[in-house]
Design an enzyme around this catalytic site. Structure first.
Site, PDB file in Angstrom:
ATOM      1  N   ARG A   5       0.795  -1.188   0.074  1.00 18.04           N
ATOM      2  CA  ARG A   5       0.033  -0.097  -0.190  1.00 18.04           C
ATOM      3  C   ARG A   5       0.881   1.115  -0.008  1.00 18.04           C
ATOM      4  O   ARG A   5       0.528   2.252   0.388  1.00 18.04           O
ATOM      5  CB  ARG A   5      -0.960   0.054   1.158  1.00 18.04           C
ATOM      6  CG  ARG A   5      -1.975  -1.186   1.220  1.00 18.04           C
ATOM      7  CD  ARG A   5      -2.951  -1.119   0.095  1.00 18.04           C
ATOM      8  NE  ARG A   5      -3.858  -2.189   0.122  1.00 18.04           N
ATOM      9  CZ  ARG A   5      -3.415  -3.257  -0.615  1.00 18.04           C
ATOM     10  NH1 ARG A   5      -2.393  -3.336  -1.262  1.00 18.04           N
ATOM     11  NH2 ARG A   5      -4.155  -4.438  -0.423  1.00 18.04           N
TER      12      ARG A   5
ATOM     13  N   GLU B  63      -4.225   3.308   6.338  1.00 18.54           N
ATOM     14  CA  GLU B  63      -3.920   3.336   4.996  1.00 18.54           C
ATOM     15  C   GLU B  63      -4.641   4.305   4.254  1.00 18.54           C
ATOM     16  O   GLU B  63      -4.200   4.925   3.254  1.00 18.54           O
ATOM     17  CB  GLU B  63      -4.840   1.989   4.562  1.00 18.54           C
ATOM     18  CG  GLU B  63      -4.791   1.907   2.949  1.00 18.54           C
ATOM     19  CD  GLU B  63      -5.312   0.322   2.567  1.00 18.54           C
ATOM     20  OE1 GLU B  63      -5.076  -0.364   3.473  1.00 18.54           O
ATOM     21  OE2 GLU B  63      -5.832   0.244   1.480  1.00 18.54           O
TER      22      GLU B  63
ATOM     23  N   SER C 250     -10.689  -0.002   3.317  1.00 20.61           N
ATOM     24  CA  SER C 250     -10.007  -0.117   4.717  1.00 20.61           C
ATOM     25  C   SER C 250      -9.174   0.977   5.305  1.00 20.61           C
ATOM     26  O   SER C 250      -8.372   1.725   4.473  1.00 20.61           O
ATOM     27  CB  SER C 250      -9.017  -1.550   4.572  1.00 20.61           C
ATOM     28  OG  SER C 250      -9.554  -2.546   4.285  1.00 20.61           O
TER      29      SER C 250
HETATM   30  C1  LIG Z   1     -15.518   0.214  -1.318  1.00 11.11           C
HETATM   31  C2  LIG Z   1     -13.783   0.356  -1.338  1.00 11.11           C
HETATM   32  C3  LIG Z   1     -13.281  -0.935  -1.465  1.00 11.11           C
HETATM   33  C4  LIG Z   1     -11.565  -0.781  -1.501  1.00 11.11           C
HETATM   34  N1  LIG Z   1     -10.952  -1.901  -1.664  1.00 11.11           N
HETATM   35  C5  LIG Z   1      -9.636  -1.940  -1.714  1.00 11.11           C
HETATM   36  C6  LIG Z   1      -8.816  -2.936  -1.836  1.00 11.11           C
HETATM   37  O1  LIG Z   1      -9.399  -4.154  -1.973  1.00 11.11           O
HETATM   38  N2  LIG Z   1      -7.478  -2.836  -2.025  1.00 11.11           N
HETATM   39  C7  LIG Z   1      -6.922  -1.676  -1.875  1.00 11.11           C
HETATM   40  O2  LIG Z   1      -5.446  -1.638  -2.122  1.00 11.11           O
HETATM   41  N3  LIG Z   1      -7.622  -0.241  -1.789  1.00 11.11           N
HETATM   42  C8  LIG Z   1      -8.912  -0.388  -1.385  1.00 11.11           C
HETATM   43  N4  LIG Z   1      -9.929   0.470  -1.526  1.00 11.11           N
HETATM   44  C9  LIG Z   1      -9.258   1.751  -1.221  1.00 11.11           C
HETATM   45  C10 LIG Z   1      -8.805   2.833  -2.525  1.00 11.11           C
HETATM   46  O3  LIG Z   1      -9.846   2.350  -3.453  1.00 11.11           O
HETATM   47  C11 LIG Z   1      -7.447   2.683  -3.275  1.00 11.11           C
HETATM   48  O4  LIG Z   1      -6.650   3.167  -2.076  1.00 11.11           O
HETATM   49  C12 LIG Z   1      -7.384   3.378  -4.511  1.00 11.11           C
HETATM   50  O5  LIG Z   1      -6.113   3.067  -5.041  1.00 11.11           O
HETATM   51  C13 LIG Z   1      -7.506   5.000  -4.455  1.00 11.11           C
HETATM   52  O6  LIG Z   1      -7.499   5.535  -5.674  1.00 11.11           O
HETATM   53  P1  LIG Z   1      -8.314   6.738  -5.976  1.00 11.11           P
HETATM   54  O7  LIG Z   1      -8.047   6.958  -7.519  1.00 11.11           O
HETATM   55  O8  LIG Z   1      -9.442   6.728  -5.348  1.00 11.11           O
HETATM   56  O9  LIG Z   1      -7.462   7.802  -4.912  1.00 11.11           O
HETATM   57  P2  LIG Z   1      -7.624   8.895  -4.056  1.00 11.11           P
HETATM   58  O10 LIG Z   1      -8.662   8.384  -2.967  1.00 11.11           O
HETATM   59  O11 LIG Z   1      -8.220   9.825  -4.940  1.00 11.11           O
HETATM   60  O12 LIG Z   1      -6.272   9.314  -3.624  1.00 11.11           O
HETATM   61  C14 LIG Z   1      -5.524   8.539  -2.865  1.00 11.11           C
HETATM   62  C15 LIG Z   1      -3.794   9.029  -2.947  1.00 11.11           C
HETATM   63  O13 LIG Z   1      -3.383   8.923  -4.237  1.00 11.11           O
HETATM   64  C16 LIG Z   1      -2.976  10.415  -4.649  1.00 11.11           C
HETATM   65  N5  LIG Z   1      -3.286  10.172  -6.392  1.00 11.11           N
HETATM   66  C17 LIG Z   1      -4.568  10.067  -6.834  1.00 11.11           C
HETATM   67  N6  LIG Z   1      -4.391  10.272  -8.104  1.00 11.11           N
HETATM   68  C18 LIG Z   1      -3.101  10.275  -8.457  1.00 11.11           C
HETATM   69  C19 LIG Z   1      -2.263  10.658  -9.643  1.00 11.11           C
HETATM   70  N7  LIG Z   1      -2.592  10.383 -10.764  1.00 11.11           N
HETATM   71  N8  LIG Z   1      -0.972  10.575  -9.549  1.00 11.11           N
HETATM   72  C20 LIG Z   1      -0.392  10.749  -8.331  1.00 11.11           C
HETATM   73  N9  LIG Z   1      -1.078  10.266  -7.256  1.00 11.11           N
HETATM   74  C21 LIG Z   1      -2.465  10.137  -7.206  1.00 11.11           C
HETATM   75  C22 LIG Z   1      -3.806  11.147  -3.962  1.00 11.11           C
HETATM   76  O14 LIG Z   1      -3.122  12.585  -3.964  1.00 11.11           O
HETATM   77  C23 LIG Z   1      -3.790  10.661  -2.535  1.00 11.11           C
HETATM   78  O15 LIG Z   1      -2.740  10.741  -1.929  1.00 11.11           O
HETATM   79  C24 LIG Z   1     -11.219   0.429  -1.391  1.00 11.11           C
HETATM   80  C25 LIG Z   1     -12.080   1.473  -1.321  1.00 11.11           C
HETATM   81  C26 LIG Z   1     -13.367   1.446  -1.224  1.00 11.11           C
HETATM   82  C27 LIG Z   1     -14.164   2.937  -1.134  1.00 11.11           C
END
Ligand SMILES: Cc1cc2nc3c(=O)[nH]c(=O)nc-3n(C[C@H](O)[C@H](O)[C@H](O)COP(=O)(O)OP(=O)(O)OC[C@H]3O[C@@H](n4cnc5c(N)ncnc54)[C@H](O)[C@@H]3O)c2cc1C
Length: 309
Positions: A182, A301, A231
């Protein structure tokens, strides 16, 4: 305490001139997060091309402005005081996705804001082995790469090329990424503009079936219908944060509108009207309970950003 406004009129004029209505000011961020929580961004700017992103990054560098990139907001707790500086969303060419079969592999070329669920579905259709490990993660590709998102398989295993843009080097360029649980070695201010993922090619029907069964399992074990952020804590070595939280008796704990999910103890849900402060207080209580009960320190996380006063 008085809020520090770091953007000046010159910055606002420059953003307005270049982006028109795609630059918004004092824009509440709650609608852009899965938790539906978060105060205003000084500026929220939608950039649609590498040139537009470079334009903003140059200004960020020149004026030393704070900057934050938003993905789909599924791993974010934005403070009630909002985020100072410029918050970026990647749109336009950044949301493109091209998936193809090539020499026994499946290759996905994706922009930083392409949908990970869409990528998973297309890769599965062509039989990309292991993509089911990324199924059901509601992320953009850039956000998933930043987080090294996954389950038993992580996105870093499949990433062949990562292209970023950053204030120090605004034009798109390739970087080598170190992948951890992560976490990645990406510099804090590097924005993933695009990436290429590669999967071994196998039996498409079998891959699709595995992907489907993962999605079904998620629906049964996660509170998908209530605003949440996945999480909250990373799993400690050899254990599960959810198991420890449940064993500490924290399931169902509430703070304002925030609740430790009765379905999955590592999820906090917004049952309605929760503030970032409610969630942050609950996170602190849960972490303390696990520390007191088991002597295990849990690490977040979810990313906490912005002002929480
Ligand atoms: C229902 C649910 C289930 C989930 N299950 C999992 C799972 O099984 N496994 C898991 O690992 N995670 C899980 N997650 C967490 C989440 O989906 C992940 O961490 C995902 O990678 C976040 O991506 P995002 O685009 O929404 O980023 P955001 O939440 O918008 O941002 C997260 C971080 O990434 C950075 N970021 C976003 N875009 C970029 C970019 N283009 N370049 C550089 N940095 C960037 C942001 O600045 C921030 O620091 C879950 C979330 C939910 C709501």
């Amino acid at each position: 305490m008085k809020t520090v406004r770091l953007l000046d009129d010159g910055d606002r004029d420059a953003l307005r001139e270049r982006f028109g209505e795609r630059a918004r000011f004092a824009q509440p961020l709650a609608p852009f997060t899965w938790w539906k929580i978060g105060g205003p961004a000084d500026a929220l700017v939608d950039v649609e091309s590498a040139e537009e992103l470079a334009f903003v990054l140059l200004r960020v560098r020149k004026r030393r402005l704070p900057m934050f990139v938003l993905g789909s907001g599924s791993n974010l707790l934005v403070g009630d005081g909002g985020i100072r500086g410029i918050v970026l969303r990647l749109e336009g060419e950044f949301s493109t996705l091209d998936v193809r079969a090539e020499n026994g592999t499946v290759i996905a070329a994706a922009g930083g804001s392409a949908s990970l669920p869409a990528l998973c579905a297309q890769v599965a259709t062509l039989g990309g082995i292991g993509v089911d490990g990324l199924a059901g993660i509601p992320a953009t590709v850039g956000g998933a790469i930043r987080m090294n998102a996954g389950t038993d398989r992580e996105i870093g295993e499949f990433a062949r090329e990562v292209i970023v843009q950053a204030p120090a080097r605004p034009e798109p360029h390739r970087v080598d990424v170190g992948w951890r649980y992560r976490q990645t070695s990406l510099p804090r201010d590097a924005i993933v503009a695009r990436a290429e993922l590669r999967f071994e090619r196998g039996d498409a029907a079998a891959v699709r079936e595995r992907l489907q069964s993962r999605l079904v399992r998620r629906k049964a074990t996660q509170p998908v219908a209530i605003p949440n952020s996945g999480s909250c804590f990373r799993n400690p070595e050899g254990d599960h944060a959810g198991r420890l939280i449940e064993a500490a008796g924290a399931k169902g704990w509430r703070e304002g509108g925030a609740e430790v999910s009765p379905l999955h103890a590592n999820f906090i849900v917004n049952t309605g009207g929760a503030s970032a402060r409610d969630v942050a207080t609950l996170l602190t209580r849960v972490r303390r309970a696990v520390q007191d009960e088991f002597g295990v320190e849990l690490h977040l996380e979810v990313h906490l950003v912005g002002e929480f006063h």
